[in-house]
Design an enzyme around this catalytic site. Structure first.
Site, PDB file in Angstrom:
ATOM      1  N   ARG A  15      40.996  52.960  40.721  1.00 31.37           N
ATOM      2  CA  ARG A  15      41.412  54.110  41.514  1.00 31.37           C
ATOM      3  C   ARG A  15      40.301  55.169  41.524  1.00 31.37           C
ATOM      4  NH1 ARG A  15      47.005  55.247  38.447  1.00 31.37           N
ATOM      5  NH2 ARG A  15      45.743  54.399  36.739  1.00 31.37           N
ATOM      6  N   LYS A  75      42.157  58.742  35.183  1.00 30.14           N
ATOM      7  CA  LYS A  75      42.516  58.489  33.790  1.00 30.14           C
ATOM      8  C   LYS A  75      41.759  59.430  32.860  1.00 30.14           C
ATOM      9  CE  LYS A  75      45.056  55.980  32.471  1.00 30.14           C
ATOM     10  NZ  LYS A  75      46.501  56.211  32.257  1.00 30.14           N
ATOM     11  N   TYR A  94      45.148  62.615  34.413  1.00 28.65           N
ATOM     12  CA  TYR A  94      46.133  62.165  33.425  1.00 28.65           C
ATOM     13  C   TYR A  94      45.465  62.206  32.062  1.00 28.65           C
ATOM     14  CZ  TYR A  94      49.204  60.318  37.108  1.00 28.65           C
ATOM     15  OH  TYR A  94      50.027  60.193  38.190  1.00 28.65           O
ATOM     16  N   HIS A  96      47.620  62.254  28.668  1.00 30.26           N
ATOM     17  CA  HIS A  96      48.433  61.536  27.677  1.00 30.26           C
ATOM     18  C   HIS A  96      47.887  61.748  26.267  1.00 30.26           C
ATOM     19  CE1 HIS A  96      50.796  59.640  30.819  1.00 30.26           C
ATOM     20  NE2 HIS A  96      49.695  59.218  31.408  1.00 30.26           N
ATOM     21  N   GLU A 118      50.452  64.694  34.058  1.00 34.22           N
ATOM     22  CA  GLU A 118      51.773  64.218  33.623  1.00 34.22           C
ATOM     23  C   GLU A 118      52.685  65.299  33.066  1.00 34.22           C
ATOM     24  OE1 GLU A 118      49.201  63.751  29.910  1.00 34.22           O
ATOM     25  OE2 GLU A 118      48.949  63.450  32.082  1.00 34.22           O
ATOM     26  N   ASP A 197      70.382  54.025  29.354  1.00 34.35           N
ATOM     27  CA  ASP A 197      69.879  55.390  29.334  1.00 34.35           C
ATOM     28  C   ASP A 197      70.726  56.202  28.357  1.00 34.35           C
ATOM     29  OD1 ASP A 197      67.855  57.103  31.182  1.00 34.35           O
ATOM     30  OD2 ASP A 197      69.541  58.373  30.582  1.00 34.35           O
ATOM     31  N   SER A 219      72.200  53.999  25.916  1.00 29.07           N
ATOM     32  CA  SER A 219      71.062  53.552  25.123  1.00 29.07           C
ATOM     33  C   SER A 219      71.246  53.989  23.676  1.00 29.07           C
ATOM     34  CB  SER A 219      69.761  54.143  25.685  1.00 29.07           C
ATOM     35  OG  SER A 219      68.651  53.673  24.966  1.00 29.07           O
ATOM     36  N   VAL A 238      60.797  54.424  29.127  1.00 32.44           N
ATOM     37  CA  VAL A 238      61.202  55.736  28.622  1.00 32.44           C
ATOM     38  C   VAL A 238      60.046  56.719  28.718  1.00 32.44           C
ATOM     39  CG1 VAL A 238      62.914  54.754  27.086  1.00 32.44           C
ATOM     40  CG2 VAL A 238      60.598  55.152  26.232  1.00 32.44           C
ATOM     41  N   VAL A 266      56.044  49.959  29.942  1.00 31.02           N
ATOM     42  CA  VAL A 266      55.375  50.927  30.813  1.00 31.02           C
ATOM     43  C   VAL A 266      55.041  52.206  30.056  1.00 31.02           C
ATOM     44  CG1 VAL A 266      55.535  52.161  33.031  1.00 31.02           C
ATOM     45  CG2 VAL A 266      56.638  49.936  32.769  1.00 31.02           C
ATOM     46  N   ASP A 269      51.149  54.105  27.703  1.00 31.07           N
ATOM     47  CA  ASP A 269      50.179  55.204  27.763  1.00 31.07           C
ATOM     48  C   ASP A 269      50.651  56.430  26.993  1.00 31.07           C
ATOM     49  OD1 ASP A 269      52.123  55.962  29.560  1.00 31.07           O
ATOM     50  OD2 ASP A 269      50.817  55.945  31.309  1.00 31.07           O
ATOM     51  N   ARG A 279      49.040  47.636  20.585  1.00 31.22           N
ATOM     52  CA  ARG A 279      47.702  47.674  21.171  1.00 31.22           C
ATOM     53  C   ARG A 279      47.817  47.860  22.675  1.00 31.22           C
ATOM     54  NH1 ARG A 279      46.532  41.279  20.207  1.00 31.22           N
ATOM     55  NH2 ARG A 279      47.846  41.745  18.418  1.00 31.22           N
ATOM     56  N   VAL A 298      49.557  47.020  29.413  1.00 25.24           N
ATOM     57  CA  VAL A 298      48.438  47.618  30.158  1.00 25.24           C
ATOM     58  C   VAL A 298      48.774  49.079  30.461  1.00 25.24           C
ATOM     59  CG1 VAL A 298      47.106  47.544  32.305  1.00 25.24           C
ATOM     60  CG2 VAL A 298      47.745  45.409  31.148  1.00 25.24           C
ATOM     61  N   ALA A 299      47.868  49.982  30.073  1.00 21.93           N
ATOM     62  CA  ALA A 299      48.161  51.413  30.193  1.00 21.93           C
ATOM     63  C   ALA A 299      47.917  51.973  31.591  1.00 21.93           C
ATOM     64  CB  ALA A 299      47.335  52.195  29.175  1.00 21.93           C
TER      65      ALA A 299
END
Length: 370
Positions: A15, A75, A94, A96, A118, A197, A219, A238, A266, A269, A279, A298-299
């Protein structure tokens, strides 16, 4: 103001933080835009388009960082970029930080102005996170369906089944933007979907949204454990804005899952919500197997569809970028409360309470620095 667009250096990240149309708007307002050569190639934007929009092309990322007052990225800066950060430089991307303490330390040490996509918050929503969450949620199901194939180490289950053979069970933890989009795609593919949830009102809304086609559960540890045992595909969706994701699925629970089942987290990150996700993987090497379960962590999931993701991201970031460029960060923060929520590190201080708490460091209200 001089605005810099460096090429992303994170592994398999294609991106770019500004499209040529956005560059043209910035230039028309009197700003100078410098773009690293090849920054937009992965998303289908050659250097020539940026030149046509009024940008200057520079031969290296270091040159972009050295000239720019404001760096706009997709990123977080990688360790190789830390030395490029300058005091007072605005970094808009972003971040994080809860998952990358070393970056927070570097930003604070350099006294940069770090504004995180974010945590920008408008009317209790996260407008700059939402489009990437939509894409990541849809991709989570799409990727999970592929990983369930025997070729990729999965159980050999077709997610939608066929007449006479039941579909896959897809379990989604989290009913926000990621969870809703994951569920929408899973239903469209014919899967049996369970969505968990912590908010009962949210579960009612989700039940209505999907016309009762989704099984909704509160949840909690009991329901998560039971759902994980029958899941063919488990999606962690989440989010706690600014903070690390809570570990909701323990290693003991993963051990009870079916052999060849798949986990897509998901939330990686933000540190990940699955205990066995320890990892960050890449698009080039996206999975590993633990306790017989395929793990995908994958982050930068939307980076695999860079053209769609770049347009979706820049649609929402450009108005905030324009305000930072036009007014400078102090006045922009004063004038726009949503943008001020994005301030994570300013002048060596941590200015977002959840980020500071996650990193175990002192929180300084932004108002004290303006």
């Amino acid at each position: 103001m001089i605005i810099g667009v460096p090429r992303e250096v994170k592994a398999d990240e294609y991106r770019v933080a500004a499209v040529p149309a956005g560059v043209e708007m910035l230039v028309r307002e009197g700003h100078r835009v410098v773009v690293e050569t090849g920054a937009g190639e992965g998303a289908g934007f050659p250097d020539e388009e940026y030149v046509g929009a009024g940008a200057e092309i520079l031969g290296s990322g270091q040159a972009v960082w050295a000239q720019a007052d404001l760096i706009v990225k997709v990123k977080e800066p990688m360790p190789s970029e830390y030395e490029n950060i300058r005091e007072g430089q605005i970094i808009f991307t972003y971040l994080h930080l809860a998952a990358v303490p070393a970056l927070g330390e570097a930003l604070a040490a350099k006294k940069a102005v770090a504004v995180a996509y974010e945590t920008i918050t408008a009317d209790k929503t996260l407008p700059l996170l939402e489009p990437m969450s939509e894409i990541a949620g849809r991709m989570a199901t799409q990727i999970g369906a592929r990983l369930l194939e025997h070729t990729y180490g999965g159980r050999g289950v077709l997610i939608g089944g066929v007449p006479g053979v039941p579909p896959a069970d897809v379990v989604i933890i989290g009913g926000g933007t990621v969870g809703v989009n994951a569920a929408r795609v899973a239903l469209g593919m014919g899967a049996h979907v369970t969505l968990l949830d912590i908010n009962a009102q949210r579960l009612r809304a989700l039940y209505d949204l999907f016309g009762g086609q989704v099984l909704t559960l509160m949840s909690n540890s009991y329901n998560i454990e039971r759902a994980a045992q029958y899941a063919d595909l488990l999606i962690g969706a989440v989010l706690v804005p600014g903070a690390r994701a809570p570990k909701l699925v323990s290693e003991d629970v993963v051990k009870t899952m079916k052999q060849g089942s798949v986990i897509v987290d998901v939330a990686i990150d933000q540190g990940g919500s699955i205990e066995t996700i320890d990892r960050v993987t890449t698009h080039s090497n996206p999975t590993y197997v633990r306790h017989g379960v395929v793990h995908y962590s994958v982050a930068n999931m939307p980076g695999a569809v860079p053209r769609t993701s770049t347009f979706a991201l820049t649609n929402v970031t450009l108005p905030y970028l324009m305000q930072l460029a036009q007014k400078g960060y102090r006045q922009a923060f004063l004038d726009n409360e949503a943008l001020a929520c994005g301030a994570n590190v300013v002048g060596g201080c941590y200015t977002h309470d959840a980020v500071a708490a996650a990193l175990g460091t002192k929180y300084t209200p932004l108002a004290e620095l303006l």
